[in-house]
Structure formats: structure tokens, C-alpha cells
Design an enzyme around this catalytic site. Structure first.
Site, PDB file in Angstrom:
ATOM      1  N   GLY A  29       5.733  -9.773  68.275  1.00 28.70           N
ATOM      2  CA  GLY A  29       5.448 -10.640  67.135  1.00 28.70           C
ATOM      3  C   GLY A  29       5.445 -12.123  67.418  1.00 28.70           C
ATOM      4  O   GLY A  29       5.710 -12.925  66.530  1.00 28.70           O
ATOM      5  N   ASN A  46       2.788 -13.847  67.936  1.00 32.29           N
ATOM      6  CA  ASN A  46       1.689 -14.385  67.118  1.00 32.29           C
ATOM      7  C   ASN A  46       2.111 -14.503  65.658  1.00 32.29           C
ATOM      8  O   ASN A  46       1.781 -15.479  64.996  1.00 32.29           O
ATOM      9  CB  ASN A  46       0.433 -13.524  67.256  1.00 32.29           C
ATOM     10  CG  ASN A  46      -0.360 -13.888  68.497  1.00 32.29           C
ATOM     11  OD1 ASN A  46      -0.927 -14.969  68.577  1.00 32.29           O
ATOM     12  ND2 ASN A  46      -0.361 -13.002  69.475  1.00 32.29           N
ATOM     13  N   LEU A  99      -1.444  -2.030  67.145  1.00 29.77           N
ATOM     14  CA  LEU A  99      -2.097  -1.198  68.155  1.00 29.77           C
ATOM     15  C   LEU A  99      -2.945  -0.057  67.620  1.00 29.77           C
ATOM     16  O   LEU A  99      -3.614   0.630  68.385  1.00 29.77           O
ATOM     17  CB  LEU A  99      -1.034  -0.626  69.113  1.00 29.77           C
ATOM     18  CG  LEU A  99      -0.320  -1.663  69.978  1.00 29.77           C
ATOM     19  CD1 LEU A  99       0.754  -1.001  70.826  1.00 29.77           C
ATOM     20  CD2 LEU A  99      -1.319  -2.394  70.866  1.00 29.77           C
ATOM     21  N   ASN A 129      -8.302 -10.319  63.691  1.00 29.87           N
ATOM     22  CA  ASN A 129      -7.551  -9.741  64.812  1.00 29.87           C
ATOM     23  C   ASN A 129      -7.542 -10.754  65.953  1.00 29.87           C
ATOM     24  O   ASN A 129      -8.439 -11.585  66.066  1.00 29.87           O
ATOM     25  CB  ASN A 129      -8.229  -8.452  65.288  1.00 29.87           C
ATOM     26  CG  ASN A 129      -7.492  -7.802  66.447  1.00 29.87           C
ATOM     27  OD1 ASN A 129      -6.250  -7.724  66.451  1.00 29.87           O
ATOM     28  ND2 ASN A 129      -8.229  -7.340  67.449  1.00 29.87           N
ATOM     29  N   HIS A 152      -7.341 -10.905  70.190  1.00 28.74           N
ATOM     30  CA  HIS A 152      -7.441 -10.083  71.396  1.00 28.74           C
ATOM     31  C   HIS A 152      -7.228 -10.989  72.612  1.00 28.74           C
ATOM     32  O   HIS A 152      -7.784 -12.089  72.659  1.00 28.74           O
ATOM     33  CB  HIS A 152      -8.817  -9.419  71.461  1.00 28.74           C
ATOM     34  CG  HIS A 152      -8.965  -8.499  72.620  1.00 28.74           C
ATOM     35  ND1 HIS A 152      -8.376  -7.246  72.660  1.00 28.74           N
ATOM     36  CD2 HIS A 152      -9.596  -8.661  73.808  1.00 28.74           C
ATOM     37  CE1 HIS A 152      -8.653  -6.673  73.825  1.00 28.74           C
ATOM     38  NE2 HIS A 152      -9.384  -7.503  74.534  1.00 28.74           N
ATOM     39  N   GLU A 188      -3.330 -18.096  72.431  1.00 25.08           N
ATOM     40  CA  GLU A 188      -3.363 -17.265  71.217  1.00 25.08           C
ATOM     41  C   GLU A 188      -2.594 -17.947  70.097  1.00 25.08           C
ATOM     42  O   GLU A 188      -3.016 -17.963  68.945  1.00 25.08           O
ATOM     43  CB  GLU A 188      -2.733 -15.895  71.484  1.00 25.08           C
ATOM     44  CG  GLU A 188      -3.499 -15.028  72.459  1.00 25.08           C
ATOM     45  CD  GLU A 188      -2.875 -13.645  72.602  1.00 25.08           C
ATOM     46  OE1 GLU A 188      -2.366 -13.103  71.608  1.00 25.08           O
ATOM     47  OE2 GLU A 188      -2.889 -13.102  73.719  1.00 25.08           O
TER      48      GLU A 188
HETATM   49  C1  GRF Z   1      -1.155 -10.312  72.080  1.00 27.48           C
HETATM   50  O1  GRF Z   1      -1.541 -10.517  73.387  1.00 27.48           O
HETATM   51  C2  GRF Z   1      -2.356  -9.987  71.230  1.00 27.48           C
HETATM   52  O2  GRF Z   1      -3.521 -10.621  71.662  1.00 27.48           O
HETATM   53  C3  GRF Z   1      -2.503  -8.520  71.417  1.00 27.48           C
HETATM   54  O3  GRF Z   1      -1.189  -8.029  71.503  1.00 27.48           O
HETATM   55  C4  GRF Z   1      -0.308  -9.060  71.919  1.00 27.48           C
HETATM   56  C5  GRF Z   1       0.718  -9.184  70.850  1.00 27.48           C
HETATM   57  O4  GRF Z   1       1.690 -10.079  71.114  1.00 27.48           O
HETATM   58  N1  GRF Z   1      -3.339  -7.958  70.388  1.00 27.48           N
HETATM   59  P1  GRF Z   1       2.735 -10.449  69.991  1.00 27.48           P
HETATM   60  O5  GRF Z   1       3.286  -9.161  69.375  1.00 27.48           O
HETATM   61  O6  GRF Z   1       2.050 -11.303  68.961  1.00 27.48           O
HETATM   62  O7  GRF Z   1       3.816 -11.191  70.707  1.00 27.48           O
END
Ligand code: GRF
Length: 212
Positions: free
Chosen positions: A14, A16, A96, A113, A115, A185
Site C-alpha cells: 500500500g 501507492n 492483484l 490502475n 502498472h 509511481e
Molecule cells: C506497484 O508497483 C504497482 O504498480 C503494482 O503493484 C505495486 C503495489 O505497490 N500494481 P504498493 O502496494 O502500492 O506498495
């Protein structure tokens, strides 16, 4: 400006989600509030982050909805929970699982989303986490990056909002590359959400126009 209610779907650490929470708290995103965080994994640290921020946090177990045989019932349950909170925008942040076509239709143009590669390269089924960065290194490309996109019915597919580029170094490991990408990100996801919340994103066909 209307306050946009955000629902975040997670499966992992988490970071992000944290970047989005921080961007709202610091005022970078002015007119949004995260009203619910739902995890497909019980032990996801993202749930702790949500609780620490005082956000409603739910674990909904895909196995209880027979996800392996049919993805629809789990998506339906997610949809119900998000609609209960009157969610305007769904953000997948390290989530996921695949969402059903019904879910995508219900939130058409309102699901984002992130990626960890430059789509349309290095995306698709099974391309998540470390595997993405391994594939990037195996291909010998000089650049990788991150992509925020609107979600359609295909894995890692849909109109692209923002991308950020990072160099691939000669002695890179998947971990080092992942860390470099993750930093980007954390910038482009909150920025994409800000643009969405301020009504500055317009989807025209398979492209996104930014009205700044
Ligand atoms: C990130 O690299 C995102 O791009 C991918 O999964 C990872 C998640 O990281 N979809 P987090 O859970 O936000 O730390």
C-alpha cells in the site's frame, strides 16, 4: 468543486495508497476523500495504513466468493461495498485480481490502475510485482517506468493518463529497478487522481486528453 469519493482496492503493502492519502492531506489533491479501502488479502499492510488514516478498511476474501472458478461474484461484492459508500472513482493500487466486465461497465471511465512498466509493454496476465521487472531486465531495454491508465476489460489495458520514465542500469536487479519505478509511481498516481478529480481528464476513444 465537488468532493470526489474515492474507493481504493489493494492487495499488498500500500505505498501507492499512502502516496494518495498524503497528497489529499497535504492539499495537493484538494477535492477528494478516500471513503473506503478494500483488500483481497488479509495481511495486506495497506489495511493498516488505511486504519491509521482513519479510513474504513475491509478485507474481503476472494475464496469466499469462489473467485478461482468465477470472477463475477467477488466483483459483485466489491461493487456493492463501493456503491454503499457512493464511490465516484475506484483506484486500483497494487490490486492483484481481475475485475468482471460488469464491474468495469458499472464504473466505466472511473477506474484507474497503476502498472510498474511502460504499457503497452510488459503488461498482461501474470505480469505483476517482481516478474515485471525481471521481464524488463531480460529484454535488455534501456528504459522502464510507470503507467497510470483507465481500466477496461483487459489486463493492464485502457486509455493512458500519465507515464514516467526511469533508466534501466547495466547492473540493475529487479529490486533496485522496482524501487526506482516505485518512486515515480508515487508521483504520477496522485497527480493523475488530482487531474481526474478536477475534471481535467477526457477520454476520447483510446486516448486521454488533459485539459490543463
Ligand atoms: C506497484 O508497483 C504497482 O504498480 C503494482 O503493484 C505495486 C503495489 O505497490 N500494481 P504498493 O502496494 O502500492 O506498495
Amino acid at each position: 468543486m465537488k468532493t470526489i469519493k474515492i474507493g481504493v482496492l489493494v492487495s499488498g503493502s500500500g505505498t501507492n495508497l499512502q502516496a494518495i492519502i498524503d497528497a489529499i492531506n497535504s492539499g495537493k489533491i484538494k477535492n477528494a476523500s478516500i471513503v473506503i479501502v478494500i483488500s483481497s488479502r488479509k495481511d495486506a499492510y495497506a489495511l493498516v495504513r488505511a486504519q491509521n488514516a482513519g479510513i474504513k478498511a475491509l478485507f474481503i476474501d476472494p475464496n469466499e466468493y469462489n473467485y478461482k472458478n468465477d470472477i463475477a461474484p467477488y466483483s459483485k461484492k466489491l461493487l456493492e461495498e463501493l456503491e454503499k459508500e457512493d464511490v465516484d472513482l475506484v483506484c486500483l493500487a497494487g490490486f492483484l485480481l481481475k475485475l468482471s466486465p460488469e464491474f468495469v461497465v458499472a464504473f466505466k471511465g472511473r477506474i484507474l490502475n497503476i502498472h510498474p512498466a511502460l504499457l503497452p509493454a510488459f503488461g498482461g496476465k501474470g505480469m505483476y510485482g517482481r516478474r515485471v521487472h525481471e521481464a524488463v531486465l531480460a529484454a535488455g531495454v534501456r528504459f522502464s517506468g510507470a503507467t497510470v491508465h483507465f481500466v477496461d476489460e483487459e489486463y493492464d489495458h485502457g486509455p493512458i493518463v500519465l507515464q514516467a520514465v526511469v533508466p534501466v542500469l547495466q547492473d540493475d536487479t529487479p529490486e533496485a529497478l522496482a524501487e526506482r519505478v516505485l518512486k515515480e509511481e508515487h508521483k504520477i498516481y496522485p497527480e493523475s487522481i488530482r487531474l481526474f478529480c478536477e475534471g481535467k481528464l477526457e477520454i476520447r476513444g483510446n486516448k486521454v486528453y488533459i485539459k490543463e
